[in-house]
Design a protein around this motif. Structure first.
Motif, PDB file in Angstrom:
ATOM      1  N   GLY A 178       0.865  -1.359  -0.079  1.00  0.00           N
ATOM      2  CA  GLY A 178      -0.046  -0.050   0.332  1.00  0.00           C
ATOM      3  C   GLY A 178       0.840   1.387   0.015  1.00  0.00           C
ATOM      4  O   GLY A 178       0.292   2.451   0.193  1.00  0.00           O
ATOM      5  N   MET A 179       2.038   1.034  -0.307  1.00  0.00           N
ATOM      6  CA  MET A 179       3.036   2.426  -0.326  1.00  0.00           C
ATOM      7  C   MET A 179       3.856   2.554  -1.790  1.00  0.00           C
ATOM      8  O   MET A 179       4.384   1.336  -2.283  1.00  0.00           O
ATOM      9  N   PRO A 180       3.978   3.578  -2.221  1.00  0.00           N
ATOM     10  CA  PRO A 180       4.848   3.958  -3.671  1.00  0.00           C
ATOM     11  C   PRO A 180       6.294   3.721  -2.969  1.00  0.00           C
ATOM     12  O   PRO A 180       6.717   4.193  -1.923  1.00  0.00           O
ATOM     13  N   MET A 181       6.812   2.926  -3.843  1.00  0.00           N
ATOM     14  CA  MET A 181       8.301   2.853  -3.544  1.00  0.00           C
ATOM     15  C   MET A 181       9.083   3.907  -4.109  1.00  0.00           C
ATOM     16  O   MET A 181       8.738   4.462  -5.179  1.00  0.00           O
ATOM     17  N   GLN A 182      10.261   3.972  -3.908  1.00  0.00           N
ATOM     18  CA  GLN A 182      11.274   5.096  -4.141  1.00  0.00           C
ATOM     19  C   GLN A 182      11.990   4.770  -5.178  1.00  0.00           C
ATOM     20  O   GLN A 182      12.889   3.586  -5.273  1.00  0.00           O
ATOM     21  N   LEU A 183      11.944   5.371  -6.512  1.00  0.00           N
ATOM     22  CA  LEU A 183      13.083   5.131  -7.493  1.00  0.00           C
ATOM     23  C   LEU A 183      14.267   5.382  -7.194  1.00  0.00           C
ATOM     24  O   LEU A 183      14.455   6.482  -6.380  1.00  0.00           O
ATOM     25  N   ALA A 184      15.165   4.386  -7.397  1.00  0.00           N
ATOM     26  CA  ALA A 184      16.646   4.470  -6.773  1.00  0.00           C
ATOM     27  C   ALA A 184      17.079   5.966  -6.940  1.00  0.00           C
ATOM     28  O   ALA A 184      17.054   6.588  -7.926  1.00  0.00           O
ATOM     29  N   ARG A 185      17.644   6.588  -5.739  1.00  0.00           N
ATOM     30  CA  ARG A 185      18.087   7.985  -5.891  1.00  0.00           C
ATOM     31  C   ARG A 185      19.197   8.133  -4.661  1.00  0.00           C
ATOM     32  O   ARG A 185      19.473   7.537  -4.234  1.00  0.00           O
ATOM     33  N   TRP A 186      19.980   9.685  -5.292  1.00  0.00           N
ATOM     34  CA  TRP A 186      20.719  10.156  -4.516  1.00  0.00           C
ATOM     35  C   TRP A 186      20.641  11.545  -4.319  1.00  0.00           C
ATOM     36  O   TRP A 186      20.353  12.111  -5.334  1.00  0.00           O
ATOM     37  N   GLU A 297      23.426   2.380  -9.649  1.00  0.00           N
ATOM     38  CA  GLU A 297      24.122   2.379  -8.416  1.00  0.00           C
ATOM     39  C   GLU A 297      23.764   2.992  -7.231  1.00  0.00           C
ATOM     40  O   GLU A 297      24.460   2.581  -6.274  1.00  0.00           O
ATOM     41  N   GLU A 298      22.743   3.510  -7.157  1.00  0.00           N
ATOM     42  CA  GLU A 298      22.341   4.128  -6.060  1.00  0.00           C
ATOM     43  C   GLU A 298      20.979   3.114  -5.294  1.00  0.00           C
ATOM     44  O   GLU A 298      20.274   3.745  -4.444  1.00  0.00           O
ATOM     45  N   LEU A 299      21.085   2.087  -5.711  1.00  0.00           N
ATOM     46  CA  LEU A 299      19.986   0.864  -5.315  1.00  0.00           C
ATOM     47  C   LEU A 299      20.551   0.565  -4.204  1.00  0.00           C
ATOM     48  O   LEU A 299      21.217  -0.283  -3.964  1.00  0.00           O
ATOM     49  N   ASP A 300      20.532   1.409  -2.861  1.00  0.00           N
ATOM     50  CA  ASP A 300      21.249   1.243  -1.839  1.00  0.00           C
ATOM     51  C   ASP A 300      20.450   1.214  -0.491  1.00  0.00           C
ATOM     52  O   ASP A 300      21.001   1.163   0.660  1.00  0.00           O
ATOM     53  N   GLN A 301      19.271   1.387  -0.581  1.00  0.00           N
ATOM     54  CA  GLN A 301      18.197   1.549   0.675  1.00  0.00           C
ATOM     55  C   GLN A 301      16.753   0.736   0.469  1.00  0.00           C
ATOM     56  O   GLN A 301      16.445   0.692  -0.590  1.00  0.00           O
TER      57      GLN A 301
END
Length: 736
Positions: A178-186, A297-301
């Motif tokens: 039920g929550m939108p996920m975050q596109l890999a960010r920095w 490369e920022e897929l880290d969370q």
């Protein structure tokens, strides 16, 4: 907020046809829909239809055949379960009900009939990453955590993101539990919604320079700036990296692809121009901010994801509860439900979401009601309404890419009201994709009513409006304009003709700080010579610059309570100092031309707005006719009334009376008082030893109702108590 455990208020009839023995007007046909029904159902309890489309088509066919008489009331009872839409569910004039005999689409069990615009993914289908090329791009410390799934993409691959977008990215989007996920960010976001990189040196603003030798520089073009961080050298820019930035103004965000990064000179060059250029002047912070999106490369969370659109592979850093998670990939870019030119329909208790477009669009409808629905997890607006006599009531809207509710209708030329109503709706966490000018409720046209809504947690406006004769009352608004500046919880602007609107008995509190130096977050913001709005009986608590009138006129400020704000009231004379005021050169101004388009010097406009009818012969650039009566300012920390020299010179033209300024503890260093020469303002100061107690019921818990023995009643007898207990959401007995 709604509680899913509450039983629905009505009794479900099990007969296919229920006919009252006393009145044919109250006869009602009931049609049943079930997500797990067998094919070939007839809509009965034992053989329900499988979809809303089947139910709709049965109604249409039965009306044509005469089996369903004209004026027959119909209820479509939608059973619990998931209904996946791969195209919009359309209703038109032929699907209308009639007065006293509406066609109703109702969940049998409230919010358990779930209408989805995406595909469900199984956690078991996600696998560890084995591709060496991908593994090498991931952080070594977490690469073993990343999972990948191959998607059934449309015709081989998903559409690529464009070079720039302001609103909604190209589908799809990922939702888990039920929550939108975050596109890999920095940089990564944190609980305070921080997580921005900043820069202060620009190489090329991207603005047109007609004198430039280079022809490309003579037109608007992509800008560039210096950013020195070794992290960027890890990114494969050619694979696609996008930056969301507030490039010049804190009210104009845009996502722009990185065209190149010069690692020697530390220069980022963008792939598309920004409308206002890069750092080309603003009111607010000197440095500008951005964050990067879609960076493998920022897929880290945990909760971040990345989509390889060419190979249809989705990479995910799973959350702790991933094995039992509900996962939906929203793919439908059209509205889930569209109703066009229909009358007398009602939607009750449905859960609508997980689409990459709007939730519902009511287009040119009349007497259509959406009640007790949950509308969430959408890329665009929850509900769009146009037409007349429509109602959105007691709905819960959240996790929206743009706006919550959009309402339009009525006739501005004749000042005929639409009487559309948005009441008792809970709207929050919207503007997730379009960060600016995507309000909780957007209003236009003539004669809309926005009442008893709760709107909170958003980057920009709560209510964005224009037009005439709208009523905004008893709404609670908080934690908005949290990411932006030069913005207001209520916002309207740049229009003499936006007249007759009333903002009363609203509670606006705990707004974002914006740029604290300039105090550029407002409670009510009447921007750029906006005219004709009444601000009456509202409570502002920790709301930045509580009331801002930017050069406009005929805006009464009456009986408001302003507490613990840096600036209580602002009035300036920008119409007198800016060339924009009536210029065709500046986008969106043309104030007189807008008025002429509505024939403002003839009835009904000249009758309803006589000051506007005379404006061009009555010092049109001056901010006149803004009466300031019976307002109370408590513990204002910077300026009770902010104004410029031109307004000072016009003081004899202002109606100012019966305003009270209170410094409860006599703190001279931190609390502002009215200047002695301000006629119509009276100061009242306490001391640390004997602080003033104005008589609020419970100010510590934000109850600013007045006790019967309140000192404020004695100090300012003309002040009318504000009905705090009537503000915000109420319990709708239909959905207990």
């Amino acid at each position: 907020m709604f509680n899913r455990s509450h039983p629905f208020w009505f009794i479900t009839f099990v007969a296919l046809v229920c006919i009252s023995a006393h009145s044919q007007d109250h006869a009602r046909v009931e049609i049943h829909v079930s997500s797990d029904a067998d094919p070939g159902g007839d809509g009965s309890v034992r053989a329900p239809f499988r979809s809303l489309v089947e139910a709709r088509d049965w109604i249409r066919q039965s009306r044509v055949s005469g089996d369903l008489p004209t004026g027959q009331a119909v209820t479509v009872l939608v059973g619990s379960g998931e209904y996946v839409f791969d195209s919009t569910f359309e209703l038109s004039s032929e699907d209308s009900g009639s007065s006293g005999a509406a066609v109703i689409y109702r969940a049998e069990k409230r919010l358990d009939a779930r209408l989805l615009g995406g595909i469900t993914l199984s956690p078991k289908s996600f696998e560890p990453v084995s591709d060496p090329e991908i593994l090498n791009r991931l952080d070594p410390q977490i690469r073993q955590e990343i999972r990948v799934i191959s998607l059934p993409g449309p015709r081989g691959e998903f559409q690529q993101l464009g070079d720039a977008y302001r609103s909604v990215p190209t589908a799809p989007w990922l939702y888990i539990d039920g929550m939108p996920m975050q596109l890999a960010r920095w940089p990564n976001a944190n609980a305070d919604n921080e997580g921005w990189a900043s820069f202060s040196k620009v190489i090329d603003t991207g603005m047109a320079n007609p004198l430039a030798k280079n022809k490309e520089q003579q037109e608007k073009h992509p800008g560039s700036f210096v950013f020195d961080d070794p992290r960027l050298e890890r990114w494969q820019v050619d694979q696609g990296v996008w930056l969301r930035g507030y490039w010049t103004h804190d009210w104009a965000d845009e996502v722009i692809r990185v065209a190149s990064y010069n690692s020697d000179e530390k220069i980022i060059t963008l792939a598309a121009p920004h409308a206002y250029g890069i750092m080309s002047g603003t009111w607010g912070q000197a440095s500008r901010r951005f964050y990067a999106l879609n960076v493998l490369e920022e897929l880290d969370q945990p909760g971040e994801w990345y989509l390889d659109r060419k190979r249809n592979k989705l990479y995910l850093y799973p959350t702790d509860q991933f094995k039992s998670a509900s996962i939906v990939l929203a793919t439908l870019s059209e509205p889930l439900i569209r109703v066009k030119n229909a009358k007398h329909l009602r939607f009750e208790g449905l859960s609508i979401g997980y689409g990459h477009g709007d939730g519902m669009v009511l287009q040119a409808t009349e007497h259509v009601e959406v009640a007790g629905c949950e509308i969430a997890n959408l890329a665009r607006t929850g509900i769009r309404v146009s037409g007349g006599e429509n109602t959105v009531r007691s709905c819960h809207l959240f996790n929206l890419g743009t706006s919550g509710i959009s309402i339009s209708g009525g006739d501005r030329h004749t000042l005929t009201p639409a009487n559309n109503l948005a009441v008792n709706n809970h709207i929050h966490h919207y503007g997730r994709f379009q960060r600016t000018y995507a309000p909780g409720i957007g209003v236009s046209g003539c004669g809309q009513v926005v009442r008893n809504n709760s709107i909170h947690d958003a980057p920009h406006n709560a209510v964005l409006y224009g037009g005439n004769e709208h009523l905004f009352e008893r709404n609670e608004i908080y934690r908005v304009v949290m990411e932006t500046g030069d913005a207001g919880a209520f916002y309207s602007g740049r229009d003499w003709t936006s007249q007759g609107n009333t903002l009363r008995h609203n509670y606006i509190h705990h707004l974002g700080a914006g740029d604290a130096k300039h105090v550029n977050t407002m409670g009510v913001y009447l921007d750029d010579c906006d005219c004709g709005d009444t601000i009456e009986g509202n409570v502002f608590y920790r709301a930045g610059r509580a009331i801002m009138i930017g050069g406009g006129r005929s805006n009464p400020v009456i009986n408001n309570l302003v507490v613990d704000c840096p600036i209580g009231l602002h009035i300036d004379s920008r119409g007198m100092t800016w060339e924009h005021w009536n210029s065709a050169k500046h986008s969106g101004w043309n104030l007189e031309e807008k008025a002429q388009a509505l024939n403002y010097q003839k009835p009904p406009w000249s009758d309803r707005y006589p000051q506007l009818a005379m404006i061009m012969s009555d010092s049109p650039r001056e901010p006149l006719y803004n009466p300031i009566h019976r307002n109370v300012f408590v513990n204002i920390t910077s300026q009770v009334w902010s104004r410029d020299k031109n307004v000072d010179a016009l003081m004899d033209k202002f109606e100012i009376e019966n305003n009270l300024v209170v410094n409860t503890r006599g703190d001279e260093a931190a609390i502002a008082m009215a200047k002695d020469q301000w006629e119509g303002f009276r100061n009242l100061a306490g001391s640390p030893a004997a602080p003033i107690e104005l008589g609020f019921v419970d100010a510590d818990n934000q109850d600013f109702s007045l006790r019967d023995d309140a000192r404020l009643r004695k100090e300012l007898p003309a002040f009318e108590p504000i009905p705090m207990h009537q503000i915000g959401l109420y319990i709708d007995p239909a959905f207990q």
